[in-house]
Each structure stands twice: as structure tokens, then as C-alpha cells.
Design a protein around this motif. Structure first.
Motif, PDB file in Angstrom:
ATOM      1  N   THR A 170       0.824  -1.263  -0.030  1.00  0.00           N
ATOM      2  CA  THR A 170       0.043  -0.055  -0.030  1.00  0.00           C
ATOM      3  C   THR A 170       0.685   1.169  -0.103  1.00  0.00           C
ATOM      4  O   THR A 170       1.836   1.418   0.869  1.00  0.00           O
ATOM      5  CB  THR A 170      -1.046   0.028   1.303  1.00  0.00           C
ATOM      6  N   ALA A 171       0.728   2.015  -1.064  1.00  0.00           N
ATOM      7  CA  ALA A 171       1.400   3.386  -1.234  1.00  0.00           C
ATOM      8  C   ALA A 171       0.660   4.356  -2.037  1.00  0.00           C
ATOM      9  O   ALA A 171       0.035   3.924  -2.903  1.00  0.00           O
ATOM     10  CB  ALA A 171       2.983   3.066  -1.659  1.00  0.00           C
ATOM     11  N   ALA A 172       0.917   5.683  -1.821  1.00  0.00           N
ATOM     12  CA  ALA A 172       0.359   6.519  -2.860  1.00  0.00           C
ATOM     13  C   ALA A 172       1.218   6.837  -3.752  1.00  0.00           C
ATOM     14  O   ALA A 172       2.347   7.093  -3.571  1.00  0.00           O
ATOM     15  CB  ALA A 172       0.058   7.969  -1.963  1.00  0.00           C
ATOM     16  N   SER A 222      -7.898  -0.059  -4.231  1.00  0.00           N
ATOM     17  CA  SER A 222      -7.381   1.125  -4.365  1.00  0.00           C
ATOM     18  C   SER A 222      -8.511   2.113  -3.950  1.00  0.00           C
ATOM     19  O   SER A 222      -9.806   1.977  -4.211  1.00  0.00           O
ATOM     20  CB  SER A 222      -7.307   1.328  -6.136  1.00  0.00           C
ATOM     21  N   SER A 262      -3.251  11.126  -8.325  1.00  0.00           N
ATOM     22  CA  SER A 262      -2.659  10.216  -7.053  1.00  0.00           C
ATOM     23  C   SER A 262      -3.683   9.306  -7.005  1.00  0.00           C
ATOM     24  O   SER A 262      -4.959   9.442  -6.759  1.00  0.00           O
ATOM     25  CB  SER A 262      -2.499  11.196  -6.012  1.00  0.00           C
ATOM     26  N   THR A 308      -3.836   5.835  -3.902  1.00  0.00           N
ATOM     27  CA  THR A 308      -3.248   5.169  -2.998  1.00  0.00           C
ATOM     28  C   THR A 308      -3.637   3.485  -3.221  1.00  0.00           C
ATOM     29  O   THR A 308      -5.062   3.455  -3.092  1.00  0.00           O
ATOM     30  CB  THR A 308      -3.765   5.588  -1.478  1.00  0.00           C
TER      31      THR A 308
END
Length: 127
Positions: free
Chosen positions: A19-21, A46, A113, A115
């Protein structure tokens, strides 16, 4: 019942993309599927994209080597994610894929963006 329990004990969680932006296109590190059998289920989770007209396209690639030579697995792509949160699953056959599998992601739009994470579940040959 015992047969089902044995199969469940062999299930392993695979992290394809933590999990990351993300704000730009990229790819994750390959996951070695040599120790797995049958189908592998990949799960995309997402949050809604931000920015103007955000798009996220996630595909699955495979290679014989971990660091290079990746090509797309035919039909192994999640449905495009836009301004709405999305949870999707995709099944690939480990027996038809090469040893290493990774996800790539293409992000589009104006200041987009997303995440998201991509995790998988597979059955280990020898658990």
C-alpha cells in the motif's frame, strides 16, 4: 473436511505492491512463483483517485529472470480505476506464467494520485 483443511494450510499471502500513494507510472519488484501450484489470485485494492480526471491501469507481467525481460501476461489486467474506489480480483495460472510475476501501473490525468495495493493468494507446493 481434512482435505479442505490441508489445502487451506498451504495458502500463502503474496505482496505484489505494498500500500502506497503513487503519482507516477511504475512497476513493482517481481514475485517468485516457483514454489506455488495452480492458480494465483491477485487482489487490487485502490482508494479513489484524486486530481483532475485520474486514471490507474494495473497490469501483470512475467519473466524468467527477476530483474529484466518482463512481458505482459495476455488478459491479465485489472479494470481501469478512476475517481471511485475499487476492489478487484484477477486470477492467473501459475502453470502458464513464467517464474517471476510483477505488477505495473500506469497513472494518468492532471496531478493524479492513487493509494493502492496489490496482494495475492497462492497455494504453496510444500507447506
Amino acid at each position: 473436511m481434512a482435505l479442505i483443511q490441508q489445502a487451506l494450510e498451504k495458502l500463502e499471502l503474496l505482496a505484489f505492491h505494498a500500500t502506497a500513494a503513487r503519482t507516477a507510472t511504475g512497476s513493482a519488484t517481481g514475485v517468485d512463483l516457483q514454489q506455488y501450484d495452480g492458480d494465483v489470485v491477485l487482489i487490487l485494492d485502490s482508494a479513489a483517485g484524486t486530481g483532475s480526471s485520474p486514471t490507474l491501469d494495473v497490469t501483470v507481467e512475467h519473466s524468467d529472470a527477476s530483474g529484466s525481460g518482463y512481458t505482459a501476461i495476455s488478459g491479465a489486467a485489472f479494470t481501469r480505476v478512476t475517481g471511485t474506489a475499487s476492489a478487484q480480483k484477477l486470477v492467473i495460472s501459475k502453470d502458464e506464467a513464467k517464474r517471476y510475476v510483477r505488477v505495473t501501473y500506469t497513472i494518468g490525468g492532471s496531478t493524479p494520485s492513487f493509494t493502492f495495493s496489490v496482494n495475492g493468494v497462492g497455494v504453496k507446493k510444500y507447506a
